[in-house]
Scaffold this active site. Sequence first.
Site, PDB file in Angstrom:
ATOM      1  N   ASP A  30       0.859  -1.193   0.000  1.00  0.00           N
ATOM      2  CA  ASP A  30       0.000   0.000   0.000  1.00  0.00           C
ATOM      3  C   ASP A  30       0.892   1.239   0.000  1.00  0.00           C
ATOM      4  O   ASP A  30       1.834   1.335   0.793  1.00  0.00           O
ATOM      5  CB  ASP A  30      -0.905  -0.031   1.255  1.00  0.00           C
ATOM      6  CG  ASP A  30      -2.013   1.001   1.207  1.00  0.00           C
ATOM      7  OD1 ASP A  30      -1.713   2.200   0.995  1.00  0.00           O
ATOM      8  OD2 ASP A  30      -3.182   0.621   1.388  1.00  0.00           O
ATOM      9  N   ILE A  31       0.571   2.162  -0.884  1.00  0.00           N
ATOM     10  CA  ILE A  31       1.412   3.354  -1.064  1.00  0.00           C
ATOM     11  C   ILE A  31       1.329   4.322   0.135  1.00  0.00           C
ATOM     12  O   ILE A  31       2.249   5.111   0.373  1.00  0.00           O
ATOM     13  CB  ILE A  31       1.020   4.052  -2.389  1.00  0.00           C
ATOM     14  CG1 ILE A  31       2.184   4.820  -2.976  1.00  0.00           C
ATOM     15  CG2 ILE A  31      -0.196   4.929  -2.247  1.00  0.00           C
ATOM     16  CD1 ILE A  31       1.956   5.201  -4.442  1.00  0.00           C
ATOM     17  N   ASN A  86     -12.452  -3.564   3.505  1.00  0.00           N
ATOM     18  CA  ASN A  86     -13.520  -2.571   3.493  1.00  0.00           C
ATOM     19  C   ASN A  86     -14.421  -2.850   2.288  1.00  0.00           C
ATOM     20  O   ASN A  86     -13.932  -2.907   1.158  1.00  0.00           O
ATOM     21  CB  ASN A  86     -12.928  -1.164   3.388  1.00  0.00           C
ATOM     22  CG  ASN A  86     -12.001  -0.839   4.548  1.00  0.00           C
ATOM     23  OD1 ASN A  86     -12.250  -1.255   5.677  1.00  0.00           O
ATOM     24  ND2 ASN A  86     -10.924  -0.120   4.286  1.00  0.00           N
ATOM     25  N   GLN A  93     -14.510   1.914   2.126  1.00  0.00           N
ATOM     26  CA  GLN A  93     -13.869   1.533   0.861  1.00  0.00           C
ATOM     27  C   GLN A  93     -13.749   2.757  -0.036  1.00  0.00           C
ATOM     28  O   GLN A  93     -14.748   3.429  -0.332  1.00  0.00           O
ATOM     29  CB  GLN A  93     -14.681   0.442   0.144  1.00  0.00           C
ATOM     30  CG  GLN A  93     -13.992  -0.063  -1.121  1.00  0.00           C
ATOM     31  CD  GLN A  93     -14.724  -1.231  -1.790  1.00  0.00           C
ATOM     32  OE1 GLN A  93     -15.837  -1.598  -1.388  1.00  0.00           O
ATOM     33  NE2 GLN A  93     -14.108  -1.803  -2.803  1.00  0.00           N
ATOM     34  N   HIS A  99     -10.245  -5.545  -2.427  1.00  0.00           N
ATOM     35  CA  HIS A  99      -8.868  -5.718  -1.922  1.00  0.00           C
ATOM     36  C   HIS A  99      -8.879  -6.032  -0.444  1.00  0.00           C
ATOM     37  O   HIS A  99      -9.726  -5.542   0.298  1.00  0.00           O
ATOM     38  CB  HIS A  99      -8.029  -4.458  -2.187  1.00  0.00           C
ATOM     39  CG  HIS A  99      -8.632  -3.204  -1.661  1.00  0.00           C
ATOM     40  ND1 HIS A  99      -9.615  -2.501  -2.340  1.00  0.00           N
ATOM     41  CD2 HIS A  99      -8.433  -2.525  -0.512  1.00  0.00           C
ATOM     42  CE1 HIS A  99      -9.974  -1.443  -1.641  1.00  0.00           C
ATOM     43  NE2 HIS A  99      -9.275  -1.435  -0.508  1.00  0.00           N
ATOM     44  N   HIS A 101      -6.614  -5.818   3.001  1.00  0.00           N
ATOM     45  CA  HIS A 101      -5.449  -5.185   3.631  1.00  0.00           C
ATOM     46  C   HIS A 101      -4.817  -6.178   4.604  1.00  0.00           C
ATOM     47  O   HIS A 101      -5.532  -6.799   5.400  1.00  0.00           O
ATOM     48  CB  HIS A 101      -5.878  -3.981   4.478  1.00  0.00           C
ATOM     49  CG  HIS A 101      -6.494  -2.847   3.723  1.00  0.00           C
ATOM     50  ND1 HIS A 101      -5.789  -1.721   3.367  1.00  0.00           N
ATOM     51  CD2 HIS A 101      -7.759  -2.641   3.272  1.00  0.00           C
ATOM     52  CE1 HIS A 101      -6.595  -0.872   2.738  1.00  0.00           C
ATOM     53  NE2 HIS A 101      -7.794  -1.407   2.665  1.00  0.00           N
TER      54      HIS A 101
END
Length: 136
Positions: A30-31, A86, A93, A99, A101
């Site tokens: 994750d960025i 989410n 979300q 996706h 996490h």
Amino acid sequence: MEDCIFCKIVDGKIPAAKVYEDVKVISFLDIMPANKGHCLVIPKKHSENLTEMNEDDSASLINAARKIAKALSLSFGNAGFNIIMNNGKEAGQIVNHAHIHIIPRFQKDRLRIKWSHIKYGENEINEYADKIRKFI
Ligand code: 5GP
Ligand code: ZN
């Protein structure tokens, strides 16, 4: 899905720090992580959320998440981790490509994933169970 940022990552149109790939799934960092090492696990095929996915694809996603969680934990010396998904904007979300996490946890990290608890009224718990069962 032309405007989907995660589809662009799947297609290699935008870069990502990939940690895993198989026929159906990819995982990358994750960025904007909650903790460093925070991974996202996504289906290659665009689906908005978990309930949109078929059994096969969702099984592959969750199985890949298990593998990545294990590797992530080992890479930090058996650290704990939270798995969060989410689904829907009410649930937080933001990216509408399903996706999962996986967030590594450390002693004294500053992340808080705790909710306050509420109570059911008399027999209310059974009414909620009935309501959900009707849709299974
Ligand atoms: P959501 O709130 O939808 O469950 O989380 C979406 C996550 O995707 C966020 O944690 C956000 O930091 C991450 N994210 C958004 N855009 C990008 C991107 O372009 N690359 C990567 N690696 N992560 C992204
Ligand atoms: Zn997508």
